[in-house]
Write an enzyme that holds these catalytic residues in place. Structure first.
Site, PDB file in Angstrom:
ATOM      1  N   CYS A 124      33.301  51.375  14.846  1.00 28.59           N
ATOM      2  CA  CYS A 124      32.836  52.492  15.691  1.00 28.59           C
ATOM      3  C   CYS A 124      33.608  52.640  17.001  1.00 28.59           C
ATOM      4  O   CYS A 124      33.799  53.749  17.495  1.00 28.59           O
ATOM      5  CB  CYS A 124      31.350  52.336  16.028  1.00 28.59           C
ATOM      6  SG  CYS A 124      30.339  51.714  14.678  1.00 28.59           S
ATOM      7  N   CYS A 130      36.525  55.280  17.864  1.00 28.10           N
ATOM      8  CA  CYS A 130      36.258  56.689  18.170  1.00 28.10           C
ATOM      9  C   CYS A 130      35.325  56.857  19.369  1.00 28.10           C
ATOM     10  O   CYS A 130      35.441  57.806  20.129  1.00 28.10           O
ATOM     11  CB  CYS A 130      35.639  57.394  16.968  1.00 28.10           C
ATOM     12  SG  CYS A 130      36.805  57.557  15.603  1.00 28.10           S
ATOM     13  N   HIS A 131      34.331  55.944  19.499  1.00 26.14           N
ATOM     14  CA  HIS A 131      33.297  56.160  20.524  1.00 26.14           C
ATOM     15  C   HIS A 131      33.526  55.363  21.805  1.00 26.14           C
ATOM     16  O   HIS A 131      32.837  55.591  22.793  1.00 26.14           O
ATOM     17  CB  HIS A 131      31.917  55.806  19.949  1.00 26.14           C
ATOM     18  CG  HIS A 131      31.550  56.665  18.769  1.00 26.14           C
ATOM     19  ND1 HIS A 131      31.035  57.931  18.910  1.00 26.14           N
ATOM     20  CD2 HIS A 131      31.654  56.449  17.435  1.00 26.14           C
ATOM     21  CE1 HIS A 131      30.827  58.455  17.706  1.00 26.14           C
ATOM     22  NE2 HIS A 131      31.202  57.580  16.796  1.00 26.14           N
ATOM     23  N   HIS A 172      45.676  61.447  22.266  1.00 22.60           N
ATOM     24  CA  HIS A 172      45.597  60.588  21.077  1.00 22.60           C
ATOM     25  C   HIS A 172      47.007  60.315  20.547  1.00 22.60           C
ATOM     26  O   HIS A 172      47.727  59.540  21.129  1.00 22.60           O
ATOM     27  CB  HIS A 172      44.676  61.238  20.040  1.00 22.60           C
ATOM     28  CG  HIS A 172      44.300  60.328  18.919  1.00 22.60           C
ATOM     29  ND1 HIS A 172      43.463  59.258  19.085  1.00 22.60           N
ATOM     30  CD2 HIS A 172      44.658  60.309  17.613  1.00 22.60           C
ATOM     31  CE1 HIS A 172      43.328  58.609  17.936  1.00 22.60           C
ATOM     32  NE2 HIS A 172      44.042  59.234  17.023  1.00 22.60           N
ATOM     33  N   HIS A 206      45.483  66.663  15.160  1.00 21.65           N
ATOM     34  CA  HIS A 206      45.786  65.253  14.839  1.00 21.65           C
ATOM     35  C   HIS A 206      47.162  65.224  14.182  1.00 21.65           C
ATOM     36  O   HIS A 206      47.271  65.297  12.962  1.00 21.65           O
ATOM     37  CB  HIS A 206      44.700  64.676  13.911  1.00 21.65           C
ATOM     38  CG  HIS A 206      44.808  63.178  13.770  1.00 21.65           C
ATOM     39  ND1 HIS A 206      45.789  62.590  13.012  1.00 21.65           N
ATOM     40  CD2 HIS A 206      44.089  62.167  14.297  1.00 21.65           C
ATOM     41  CE1 HIS A 206      45.648  61.265  13.085  1.00 21.65           C
ATOM     42  NE2 HIS A 206      44.621  60.990  13.864  1.00 21.65           N
TER      43      HIS A 206
HETATM   44 FE1  DHE Z   1      45.076  55.712  13.906  1.00 19.88          FE
HETATM   45  C1  DHE Z   1      48.329  56.264  14.870  1.00 19.88           C
HETATM   46  C2  DHE Z   1      44.161  55.496  17.153  1.00 19.88           C
HETATM   47  C3  DHE Z   1      41.801  55.596  12.933  1.00 19.88           C
HETATM   48  C4  DHE Z   1      46.043  55.319  10.663  1.00 19.88           C
HETATM   49  N1  DHE Z   1      46.056  55.884  15.681  1.00 19.88           N
HETATM   50  C5  DHE Z   1      47.406  56.124  15.866  1.00 19.88           C
HETATM   51  C6  DHE Z   1      47.684  56.171  17.276  1.00 19.88           C
HETATM   52  C7  DHE Z   1      46.501  55.932  17.918  1.00 19.88           C
HETATM   53  C8  DHE Z   1      45.489  55.764  16.919  1.00 19.88           C
HETATM   54  C9  DHE Z   1      46.284  55.864  19.414  1.00 19.88           C
HETATM   55  C10 DHE Z   1      49.042  56.426  17.902  1.00 19.88           C
HETATM   56  C11 DHE Z   1      49.855  55.166  17.972  1.00 19.88           C
HETATM   57  C12 DHE Z   1      51.251  55.407  18.552  1.00 19.88           C
HETATM   58  O1  DHE Z   1      51.936  56.329  18.104  1.00 19.88           O
HETATM   59  O2  DHE Z   1      51.661  54.670  19.444  1.00 19.88           O
HETATM   60  N2  DHE Z   1      43.276  55.632  14.864  1.00 19.88           N
HETATM   61  C13 DHE Z   1      43.131  55.537  16.201  1.00 19.88           C
HETATM   62  C14 DHE Z   1      41.734  55.467  16.543  1.00 19.88           C
HETATM   63  O3  DHE Z   1      41.248  55.265  17.685  1.00 19.88           O
HETATM   64  C15 DHE Z   1      40.959  55.765  15.313  1.00 19.88           C
HETATM   65  C16 DHE Z   1      40.482  57.209  15.384  1.00 19.88           C
HETATM   66  C17 DHE Z   1      39.708  54.919  15.085  1.00 19.88           C
HETATM   67  C18 DHE Z   1      39.917  53.431  14.982  1.00 19.88           C
HETATM   68  O4  DHE Z   1      38.919  52.712  14.974  1.00 19.88           O
HETATM   69  O5  DHE Z   1      41.041  52.947  14.935  1.00 19.88           O
HETATM   70  C19 DHE Z   1      42.058  55.637  14.265  1.00 19.88           C
HETATM   71  N3  DHE Z   1      44.085  55.520  12.091  1.00 19.88           N
HETATM   72  C20 DHE Z   1      42.754  55.483  11.927  1.00 19.88           C
HETATM   73  C21 DHE Z   1      42.415  55.275  10.543  1.00 19.88           C
HETATM   74  O6  DHE Z   1      41.235  55.131  10.079  1.00 19.88           O
HETATM   75  C22 DHE Z   1      43.661  55.333   9.756  1.00 19.88           C
HETATM   76  C23 DHE Z   1      43.676  56.656   8.976  1.00 19.88           C
HETATM   77  C24 DHE Z   1      43.836  54.217   8.721  1.00 19.88           C
HETATM   78  C25 DHE Z   1      44.085  52.855   9.269  1.00 19.88           C
HETATM   79  O7  DHE Z   1      45.061  52.232   8.867  1.00 19.88           O
HETATM   80  O8  DHE Z   1      43.297  52.403  10.089  1.00 19.88           O
HETATM   81  C26 DHE Z   1      44.688  55.360  10.883  1.00 19.88           C
HETATM   82  N4  DHE Z   1      46.859  55.800  12.941  1.00 19.88           N
HETATM   83  C27 DHE Z   1      47.038  55.559  11.609  1.00 19.88           C
HETATM   84  C28 DHE Z   1      48.447  55.628  11.308  1.00 19.88           C
HETATM   85  C29 DHE Z   1      49.107  55.922  12.508  1.00 19.88           C
HETATM   86  C30 DHE Z   1      48.086  56.010  13.527  1.00 19.88           C
HETATM   87  C31 DHE Z   1      49.062  55.457   9.923  1.00 19.88           C
HETATM   88  C32 DHE Z   1      50.604  56.089  12.731  1.00 19.88           C
HETATM   89  C33 DHE Z   1      51.070  57.431  12.348  1.00 19.88           C
HETATM   90  C34 DHE Z   1      52.555  57.574  12.475  1.00 19.88           C
HETATM   91  O9  DHE Z   1      53.148  58.149  11.559  1.00 19.88           O
HETATM   92  O10 DHE Z   1      53.122  57.105  13.459  1.00 19.88           O
END
Ligand code: DHE
Length: 561
Positions: free
Chosen positions: A49, A52-53, A339, A381
């Site tokens: 959680c 996001c929160h 984000h 996003h």
């Molecule tokens: Fe991410 C990138 C935060 C959930 C997969 N994610 C990012 C970035 C942030 C972020 C700040 C940018 C990083 C950077 O570029 O320096 N993500 C968050 C959260 O806070 C969130 C919403 C909830 C959490 O608890 O983490 C969250 N993210 C997810 C997932 O549930 C995803 C789909 C699956 C997983 O692996 O957890 C996920 N996030 C990704 C991926 C990237 C990413 C694959 C990088 C994308 C890219 O191509 O650079």
């Protein structure tokens, strides 16, 4: 006693001494929980959680979850209430089934008892977790293979440019997959639920950050690539990048922490901590925020600078790493909550989603100023976004949306004379391509004719398991829909196999899509031929569990998207 524990006790004592009316009232009215229940709920909250929160539950991508929070309209009428007002039954429904506002359903992730537990927990006042000092970071630092004992040249015969670092989310590992042969070359143990992989400027080192703040450094030159150094930069983290400006190649790494809200600068080849910088401060609206988390970080190619995006304050920091003892930072105000984001094609402008404002902020890294704030559809996003030359509007950068059924194309400036005629469109939304809500990532490649978008957060199973592909030469043509789960030939499972994160091979000829399945289900990465949109290979293995992000070495090293 550890400093962090002293800090926590001081905060608790302070809260008690202040006798905050809110805290007391919440403690009275909130459902009772045993210490063991609280501990269990705290763990689930952190894992599922807090992202996001927020740890303090002040809300960002997700809503505020404080017991007594309320939102008022201009006449002072309460339009939304905190968790105590929502109450046990309503909270259980929201957690179980999700909401139209983008909250996903947790009934296939948490048990019924866990949903009841979490509904109770969030009606209680949030705990303030401990701080994490420079000394804590230093104490956690481990060099597993010292620099002088590492290879002096590449000791394997892999084509490193086309290696993929693939997150195995729920096993706390990454798989290094050879893009040419599609063989898994190494599976390395990393932090919990790794978020992203990034590359050193030379392409030799992969940096992998876990949600638990553990940063792992992988040396691709070893016969079997492995972790050579590790450090824990905080309790909760998402981002990392390296120094990419000429003269600073492979010199530094920087990692951003969600809790405590700070970033850490380290030596690039050992991860030795060099500096911790807090991000607490004022929002763009002039209010103090106690938890401004570090969202995306990117390294500039035109200056010794990192673009560090601070989620809750909406401030974009341009951090000059040429003299880290005397760190200079330019603070560029934009919008909330920042984000993810990526470069435009020229790599001068960084475009980042301000997802609570439904805007994309563009910062000009040449002048160090905000270039534009572009209004978009709900909850942009982009991942890192995608760049291509639109047949009618010239160079555009694209973002998908979690909360809307479109992909937004924004015109970006170019110094190339052949694009001068498109200047009038710069920083305008020139087109919205029809997609479905629940999109997380879009991707294309300079050598491709196609544009790919996923929809893993869509509540419809078929849509969540599929990706859409457009022909960029004629965006009016119907898009192709590929059902990746069906194409994989994997047996049916109870859990949805969410098709997520398209990533190109180094030559731009293949697109790799992960199937993010159940916590223990064997899954796959499906490789498509980008020209024919036919499956080329299904990479599966008993160890292939919950693959999500994939990072091609060459494309990540050079920010090609
Ligand atoms: Fe991410 C990138 C935060 C959930 C997969 N994610 C990012 C970035 C942030 C972020 C700040 C940018 C990083 C950077 O570029 O320096 N993500 C968050 C959260 O806070 C969130 C919403 C909830 C959490 O608890 O983490 C969250 N993210 C997810 C997932 O549930 C995803 C789909 C699956 C997983 O692996 O957890 C996920 N996030 C990704 C991926 C990237 C990413 C694959 C990088 C994308 C890219 O191509 O650079």
């Amino acid at each position: 006693m550890k400093k962090s524990v002293v800090g926590m006790l001081a905060l608790t004592a302070m809260a008690a001494a202040m006798g905050s009316a809110f805290a007391q009232e919440a403690a009275k009215a909130a459902p009772a929980m045993t210490a063991a229940e609280k501990e269990q709920a705290k763990k689930i909250y952190f894992e599922r959680c807090a992202g996001c929160h927020g740890v303090l539950r002040k809300g960002a991508t997700g809503k505020n979850l404080e017991p007594h929070w309320s939102k008022k309209d201009k006449d002072g009428n309460v339009t939304e209430g905190g968790t105590l007002k929502l109450g046990q039954q309503r909270l259980e429904k929201i957690i179980g089934y999700g909401t139209d506002g983008g909250m996903v359903n947790f009934d296939d992730i948490l048990t019924k008892e866990e949903i009841t537990l979490m509904s109770k927990y969030i009606q209680n006042t949030p705990d303030v977790p401990p701080e994490y000092s420079f000394k804590d970071t230093m104490d956690s630092w481990k060099v597993i293979v010292p620099v002088d004992q590492r290879p002096k040249k590449q000791m394997n015969n892999f084509n490193l440019n086309n290696m993929f670092s693939v997150t195995l989310r729920d096993t706390g590992e990454v798989a290094l997959i050879d893009g040419d042969t599609k063989e898994i070359r190494s599976i390395v143990k990393t932090g919990y639920a790794v978020h992203i992989s990034r590359l050193s400027a030379s392409g030799r080192y992969v940096y992998v950050i876990g949600r638990d703040g553990r940063l792992s450094l992988i040396d691709l030159w070893m016969e079997k690539p492995a972790v050579v150094a590790e450090v824990k930069i905080g309790f909760d983290a998402r981002s990392v990048d390296t120094s990419k400006f000429k003269g600073f190649e492979d010199k530094y790494a920087v990692a951003g922490s969600y809790w405590p809200p700070q970033f850490v600068i380290m030596d690039g080849d050992t991860l030795k901590p060099r500096k911790v910088v807090s991000t607490r401060g004022m929002t763009v609206d002039g209010e103090y925020h106690p938890e401004p988390r570090v969202a995306s970080i990117v390294a500039s190619f035109i200056k010794p600078e990192w673009v560090i995006n601070i989620k809750e304050t909406g401030q974009i920091l341009l951090v000059d790493y040429s003299d880290i003892e005397n760190l200079k930072t330019t603070t560029v105000g934009s919008a909330k909550f920042l984000h993810d984001g990526g470069w435009d094609a020229s790599k001068r402008y960084f475009l980042v989603a301000a997802n609570a404002s439904n805007k994309i902020a563009a910062v000009d890294t040449k002048t160090g100023k905000l270039a534009a704030l572009v209004d978009t559809a709900k909850i942009p996003h982009p991942g890192r976004g995608a760049n291509f030359v639109h047949p009618k509007f010239g160079p555009v950068w694209a973002t998908g949306h979690l909360g809307a059924d479109v992909v937004t194309l924004i015109s970006t400036p170019s110094d190339d004379k052949k694009y001068a005629k498109y200047k009038e469109y710069n920083w305008k939304v020139v087109q919205e391509m029809k997609h479905v809500p629940g999109n997380l990532f879009v991707k294309t490649h300079p050598k491709s004719k196609h544009f790919w978008a996923d929809a893993p957060q869509n509540p419809d199973k078929d849509l969540a398991e599929s990706v859409a592909v457009w022909d960029m030469a004629d965006l009016s043509k119907p898009k192709a829909i590929l059902n990746v789960a069906k194409d994989s030939g994997l047996p049916p499972t109870k859990a949805v196999k969410r098709a997520v994160h398209p990533e190109y091979s180094a030559d731009g000829k293949e697109v790799w899509i992960s199937l993010w399945g159940g916590k223990t289900d064997q899954s796959a990465v499906v490789v498509y031929d980008d020209a024919t949109l036919k499956v080329k290979k299904v990479i599966t293995d008993p160890k292939m569990i919950t693959p999500t992000g994939k990072f091609n070495v060459y494309n990540t090293q050079h920010d090609i998207y």
